[in-house]
Design a protein around this motif. Structure first.
Motif, PDB file in Angstrom:
ATOM      1  N   LYS A   1      17.777  12.860 -11.127  1.00 40.36           N
ATOM      2  CA  LYS A   1      17.221  12.418  -9.840  1.00 40.36           C
ATOM      3  C   LYS A   1      16.929  10.920  -9.814  1.00 40.36           C
ATOM      4  N   HIS A   2      16.488  10.387 -10.965  1.00 39.67           N
ATOM      5  CA  HIS A   2      15.998   9.009 -10.989  1.00 39.67           C
ATOM      6  C   HIS A   2      16.050   8.469 -12.423  1.00 39.67           C
ATOM      7  N   ILE A   3      16.458   7.225 -12.583  1.00 40.40           N
ATOM      8  CA  ILE A   3      16.475   6.578 -13.893  1.00 40.40           C
ATOM      9  C   ILE A   3      15.156   5.818 -14.064  1.00 40.40           C
ATOM     10  N   PRO A   4      14.402   6.100 -15.131  1.00 39.28           N
ATOM     11  CA  PRO A   4      13.106   5.448 -15.324  1.00 39.28           C
ATOM     12  C   PRO A   4      13.236   4.039 -15.897  1.00 39.28           C
ATOM     13  N   ASP A   5      12.101   3.337 -15.917  1.00 47.96           N
ATOM     14  CA  ASP A   5      12.038   2.007 -16.526  1.00 47.96           C
ATOM     15  C   ASP A   5      11.719   2.087 -18.016  1.00 47.96           C
ATOM     16  N   MET A   6      11.154   3.234 -18.436  1.00 47.13           N
ATOM     17  CA  MET A   6      10.822   3.448 -19.849  1.00 47.13           C
ATOM     18  C   MET A   6      10.712   4.947 -20.093  1.00 47.13           C
ATOM     19  N   VAL A   7      10.962   5.361 -21.343  1.00 49.29           N
ATOM     20  CA  VAL A   7      10.826   6.768 -21.740  1.00 49.29           C
ATOM     21  C   VAL A   7       9.947   6.831 -22.984  1.00 49.29           C
ATOM     22  N   ILE A   8       8.954   7.712 -22.940  1.00 53.60           N
ATOM     23  CA  ILE A   8       8.083   7.968 -24.087  1.00 53.60           C
ATOM     24  C   ILE A   8       8.365   9.398 -24.533  1.00 53.60           C
ATOM     25  N   LEU A   9       8.807   9.548 -25.771  1.00 53.31           N
ATOM     26  CA  LEU A   9       9.320  10.828 -26.265  1.00 53.31           C
ATOM     27  C   LEU A   9       8.564  11.348 -27.475  1.00 53.31           C
ATOM     28  N   ASP A  10       8.137  12.598 -27.392  1.00 55.73           N
ATOM     29  CA  ASP A  10       7.677  13.293 -28.582  1.00 55.73           C
ATOM     30  C   ASP A  10       8.929  13.684 -29.366  1.00 55.73           C
ATOM     31  N   ILE A  11       8.826  13.736 -30.666  1.00 58.18           N
ATOM     32  CA  ILE A  11       9.995  14.096 -31.463  1.00 58.18           C
ATOM     33  C   ILE A  11      10.234  15.602 -31.448  1.00 58.18           C
ATOM     34  N   MET A  12       9.189  16.384 -31.685  1.00 57.69           N
ATOM     35  CA  MET A  12       9.323  17.837 -31.754  1.00 57.69           C
ATOM     36  C   MET A  12       9.046  18.452 -30.383  1.00 57.69           C
ATOM     37  N   LEU A  13      10.061  19.072 -29.793  1.00 54.32           N
ATOM     38  CA  LEU A  13       9.941  19.707 -28.484  1.00 54.32           C
ATOM     39  C   LEU A  13      10.393  21.167 -28.605  1.00 54.32           C
ATOM     40  N   PRO A  14       9.917  22.035 -27.702  1.00 53.44           N
ATOM     41  CA  PRO A  14      10.233  23.458 -27.846  1.00 53.44           C
ATOM     42  C   PRO A  14      11.714  23.806 -27.674  1.00 53.44           C
ATOM     43  N   ASP A  15      12.457  22.999 -26.946  1.00 53.57           N
ATOM     44  CA  ASP A  15      13.866  23.320 -26.677  1.00 53.57           C
ATOM     45  C   ASP A  15      14.827  22.231 -27.145  1.00 53.57           C
ATOM     46  N   GLY A  16      14.400  21.452 -28.111  1.00 50.10           N
ATOM     47  CA  GLY A  16      15.231  20.373 -28.619  1.00 50.10           C
ATOM     48  C   GLY A  16      14.353  19.360 -29.327  1.00 50.10           C
ATOM     49  N   ASN A  17      14.825  18.125 -29.416  1.00 51.86           N
ATOM     50  CA  ASN A  17      13.951  17.100 -29.990  1.00 51.86           C
ATOM     51  C   ASN A  17      14.211  15.740 -29.363  1.00 51.86           C
ATOM     52  N   GLY A  18      13.204  14.905 -29.480  1.00 54.81           N
ATOM     53  CA  GLY A  18      13.263  13.582 -28.887  1.00 54.81           C
ATOM     54  C   GLY A  18      14.323  12.683 -29.489  1.00 54.81           C
TER      55      GLY A  18
END
Length: 120
Positions: free
Chosen positions: A44-61
């Protein structure tokens, strides 16, 4: 127009604290609880920055970071990786994120790091 930051964090408490902090700094925040939500937002939209956790329930950062950095449309978006795991040197070798921060983190340090990337 407000700059937009995507926060990808599965822990609702941490996600809410980060979102609140960034909204107080007058950023638009789109909080995602998993990789699926993140990719739906990216369509929908491209952000100016992304903050990512490494461990996610359906994949990883790390996979998200590598996908962003490997795409010509998104490679310039600053990415900050977050982890409760203290092995950041190993993480740094697996993706080209601009910044890495250990959880728990100091909120003032976190805000200053985000601000540095958003001003550039």
């Amino acid at each position: 127009m407000k700059k937009c930051i995507y926060v990808v964090e599965d822990n609702p408490g941490i996600r809410e604290i980060i979102s609140f902090l960034l909204e107080e700094e007058l950023y638009e925040v789109r909080a995602c609880r998993n990789t699926r939500d993140f990719w739906l937002q990216m369509n929908k939209h491209i952000p100016d920055m992304v903050i990512l956790d490494i461990m996610l329930p359906d994949g990883n950062g790390l996979d998200i970071c590598n996908s962003l950095k490997g795409n010509i449309k998104t490679h310039g978006i600053p990415v900050m990786m977050m982890s409760a795991n203290n092995h950041l040197n190993a993480v740094k070798s697996k993706c080209d994120a601009e910044d890495f921060i250990n959880k728990p983190f100091d909120l003032n340090d976190f805000a200053a790091r985000v601000d540095r990337y958003m001003r550039n």
